[in-house]
Design an enzyme around this catalytic site. Structure first.
Site, PDB file in Angstrom:
ATOM      1  N   LYS A  65      56.442 -16.044 -71.581  1.00  0.00           N
ATOM      2  CA  LYS A  65      55.507 -16.518 -72.617  1.00  0.00           C
ATOM      3  C   LYS A  65      56.052 -17.727 -73.390  1.00  0.00           C
ATOM      4  CE  LYS A  65      53.360 -11.983 -73.431  1.00  0.00           C
ATOM      5  NZ  LYS A  65      52.928 -11.011 -74.443  1.00  0.00           N
ATOM      6  N   ASP A 102      47.120 -12.309 -77.885  1.00  0.00           N
ATOM      7  CA  ASP A 102      47.644 -11.078 -78.504  1.00  0.00           C
ATOM      8  C   ASP A 102      47.211 -10.999 -79.966  1.00  0.00           C
ATOM      9  OD1 ASP A 102      48.908  -9.950 -76.320  1.00  0.00           O
ATOM     10  OD2 ASP A 102      50.827 -10.923 -76.717  1.00  0.00           O
TER      11      ASP A 102
HETATM   12  P1  NAP Z   1      60.988  -8.632 -77.856  1.00  0.00           P
HETATM   13  O1  NAP Z   1      60.631 -10.053 -78.096  1.00  0.00           O
HETATM   14  O2  NAP Z   1      62.080  -8.302 -76.895  1.00  0.00           O
HETATM   15  O3  NAP Z   1      61.355  -7.984 -79.301  1.00  0.00           O
HETATM   16  C1  NAP Z   1      61.892  -6.684 -79.378  1.00  0.00           C
HETATM   17  C2  NAP Z   1      61.935  -6.213 -80.839  1.00  0.00           C
HETATM   18  O4  NAP Z   1      62.370  -4.836 -80.851  1.00  0.00           O
HETATM   19  C3  NAP Z   1      62.917  -6.999 -81.715  1.00  0.00           C
HETATM   20  O5  NAP Z   1      62.442  -7.047 -83.038  1.00  0.00           O
HETATM   21  C4  NAP Z   1      64.175  -6.104 -81.636  1.00  0.00           C
HETATM   22  O6  NAP Z   1      65.044  -6.247 -82.729  1.00  0.00           O
HETATM   23  C5  NAP Z   1      63.541  -4.736 -81.686  1.00  0.00           C
HETATM   24  N1  NAP Z   1      64.424  -3.694 -81.163  1.00  0.00           N
HETATM   25  C6  NAP Z   1      64.744  -3.455 -79.866  1.00  0.00           C
HETATM   26  N2  NAP Z   1      65.585  -2.403 -79.786  1.00  0.00           N
HETATM   27  C7  NAP Z   1      65.792  -1.972 -81.058  1.00  0.00           C
HETATM   28  C8  NAP Z   1      66.582  -0.918 -81.640  1.00  0.00           C
HETATM   29  N3  NAP Z   1      67.306  -0.089 -80.880  1.00  0.00           N
HETATM   30  N4  NAP Z   1      66.557  -0.767 -82.992  1.00  0.00           N
HETATM   31  C9  NAP Z   1      65.815  -1.576 -83.762  1.00  0.00           C
HETATM   32  N5  NAP Z   1      65.056  -2.604 -83.285  1.00  0.00           N
HETATM   33  C10 NAP Z   1      65.051  -2.800 -81.941  1.00  0.00           C
HETATM   34  O7  NAP Z   1      59.732  -7.785 -77.349  1.00  0.00           O
HETATM   35  P2  NAP Z   1      58.180  -8.124 -77.600  1.00  0.00           P
HETATM   36  O8  NAP Z   1      57.678  -9.015 -76.527  1.00  0.00           O
HETATM   37  O9  NAP Z   1      58.003  -8.547 -79.019  1.00  0.00           O
HETATM   38  O10 NAP Z   1      57.505  -6.688 -77.335  1.00  0.00           O
HETATM   39  C11 NAP Z   1      57.749  -5.607 -78.198  1.00  0.00           C
HETATM   40  C12 NAP Z   1      56.928  -4.399 -77.748  1.00  0.00           C
HETATM   41  O11 NAP Z   1      55.551  -4.663 -77.926  1.00  0.00           O
HETATM   42  C13 NAP Z   1      57.104  -4.012 -76.283  1.00  0.00           C
HETATM   43  O12 NAP Z   1      57.201  -2.607 -76.197  1.00  0.00           O
HETATM   44  C14 NAP Z   1      55.817  -4.483 -75.638  1.00  0.00           C
HETATM   45  O13 NAP Z   1      55.452  -3.692 -74.502  1.00  0.00           O
HETATM   46  C15 NAP Z   1      54.825  -4.283 -76.763  1.00  0.00           C
HETATM   47  N6  NAP Z   1      53.640  -5.147 -76.667  1.00  0.00           N
HETATM   48  C16 NAP Z   1      52.422  -4.547 -76.667  1.00  0.00           C
HETATM   49  C17 NAP Z   1      51.282  -5.330 -76.581  1.00  0.00           C
HETATM   50  C18 NAP Z   1      49.932  -4.676 -76.556  1.00  0.00           C
HETATM   51  O14 NAP Z   1      48.984  -5.314 -76.087  1.00  0.00           O
HETATM   52  N7  NAP Z   1      49.782  -3.460 -77.065  1.00  0.00           N
HETATM   53  C19 NAP Z   1      51.385  -6.738 -76.520  1.00  0.00           C
HETATM   54  C20 NAP Z   1      52.654  -7.318 -76.541  1.00  0.00           C
HETATM   55  C21 NAP Z   1      53.780  -6.505 -76.609  1.00  0.00           C
HETATM   56  P3  NAP Z   1      66.297  -7.295 -82.646  1.00  0.00           P
HETATM   57  O15 NAP Z   1      65.718  -8.650 -82.936  1.00  0.00           O
HETATM   58  O16 NAP Z   1      67.224  -6.802 -83.694  1.00  0.00           O
HETATM   59  O17 NAP Z   1      66.857  -7.192 -81.246  1.00  0.00           O
END
Ligand code: NAP
Length: 275
Positions: A65, A102
């Site tokens: 993305k 999104d």
């Molecule tokens: P990303 O860019 O990798 O961000 C991950 C986030 O999770 C960061 O804020 C990270 O914090 C945090 N995190 C990960 N492990 C953690 C832990 N053990 N403790 C505390 N914080 C933690 O991922 P993303 O693309 O934003 O996606 C996030 C989620 O949203 C995924 O599960 C994805 O499937 C979902 N999603 C859903 C939709 C939908 O349509 N429903 C759309 C998009 C995404 P740090 O910065 O500290 O690492």
């Protein structure tokens, strides 16, 4: 025949082909929507295939993305501050238009599942500062009159995020949940916590006002531990599956010329794949 795609690495987990395939059949349209495995190194060459006219457009998922945002020819000014695009449309002259749906999906899900949720909305709390958080924060800034508190494990990442969103959005570490949530009417989880049943440590929902809505954008499982706990405490909850379904709407309309509807039947179809 109009062709569209979803690219990612890996891509086989994507539910988007099922969503778009359902709509193509439902509306009796001649078209295809195929999942294509594309590595980060191969992304520029794939976008040239799109420019060349093989496809009308498509979706982009993890990890492409942000790189796609840099590579498109035309950026949607309404979503450019998210700095990540998940939907591409080929213009007649071959140029690629990029946008982020999104943001729309997040708002449309709450609008459908919790009508009136943003009326008089003051403070909100967003957990997480990753790619998805940027789209959620972008959506919320248009609906909130108070502050959007972005709480992240890595506070520097939350600070980097808020720099793109103006004074309404403030950053803090996750440990400040209690203080930030005291006046919040909406709590949104955008972190990956909740996937595979993982749980937050130290997020105490007892501090949240009883009129608040709790929503999670993680949708596997559909009811994350956070949502289960919120529901047990009597808070209103909305799951994240609707966001996935609604974010698909603008792309389908742009490529195939029909605005599709997110129906209970579609939801049941996709829900069955989450088990
Ligand atoms: P990303 O860019 O990798 O961000 C991950 C986030 O999770 C960061 O804020 C990270 O914090 C945090 N995190 C990960 N492990 C953690 C832990 N053990 N403790 C505390 N914080 C933690 O991922 P993303 O693309 O934003 O996606 C996030 C989620 O949203 C995924 O599960 C994805 O499937 C979902 N999603 C859903 C939709 C939908 O349509 N429903 C759309 C998009 C995404 P740090 O910065 O500290 O690492």
């Amino acid at each position: 025949m109009i062709k569209a795609f979803v690219i990612g690495h890996p891509i086989k987990h994507s539910r988007s082909p099922l969503i778009h395939g359902y709509w193509l059949k439902h509306y009796g349209l001649q078209g295809s929507y195929e999942p294509i495995e594309v590595t980060p190194e191969a992304l520029p060459a794939f976008l040239d295939r799109l420019r060349g006219g093989e496809f009308a457009g498509g979706n982009v998922t993890v990890p492409h993305k942000e790189q796609t945002f840099q590579l498109v020819d035309e950026k949607d000014p309404k979503t450019a501050h998210i700095k990540a695009f998940n939907t591409l449309v080929r213009r007649e002259d071959g140029h690629i238009f990029g946008t982020n749906t999104d943001l729309y999906g997040f708002l449309a899900n709450l609008d459908q599942e919790a009508p009136g949720w943003s009326g008089g909305l003051e403070d909100v709390v967003v957990l997480g500062a990753g790619g998805a958080a940027r789209a959620v924060v972008a959506g919320l800034t248009g609906r909130v009159s108070g502050k959007v508190h972005v709480l992240n494990r890595t506070v520097e990442r939350a600070q980097a995020l808020i720099a793109d969103f103006g004074d309404k959005v403030v950053a803090a570490p996750l440990e400040q949940f209690g203080a930030a949530a005291q006046r919040a009417r909406l709590i949104v989880n955008t972190t990956t916590i909740g996937m595979h049943g993982t749980r937050f440590e130290g997020i105490d929902l007892a501090r949240v006002p009883r009129a608040a809505l709790v929503t999670d954008i993680v949708y596997v499982p559909l009811l994350t531990p956070l949502l289960t706990e919120a529901a047990e405490q009597g808070l209103r909850v909305v799951d994240g599956l609707g966001m996935l379904l609604h974010q698909a709407v603008p792309g389908f309309e742009a490529w195939f010329g029909t605005r599709p509807e997110v129906t209970p039947e579609l939801r049941v179809l996709i829900e069955a794949t989450l088990k």
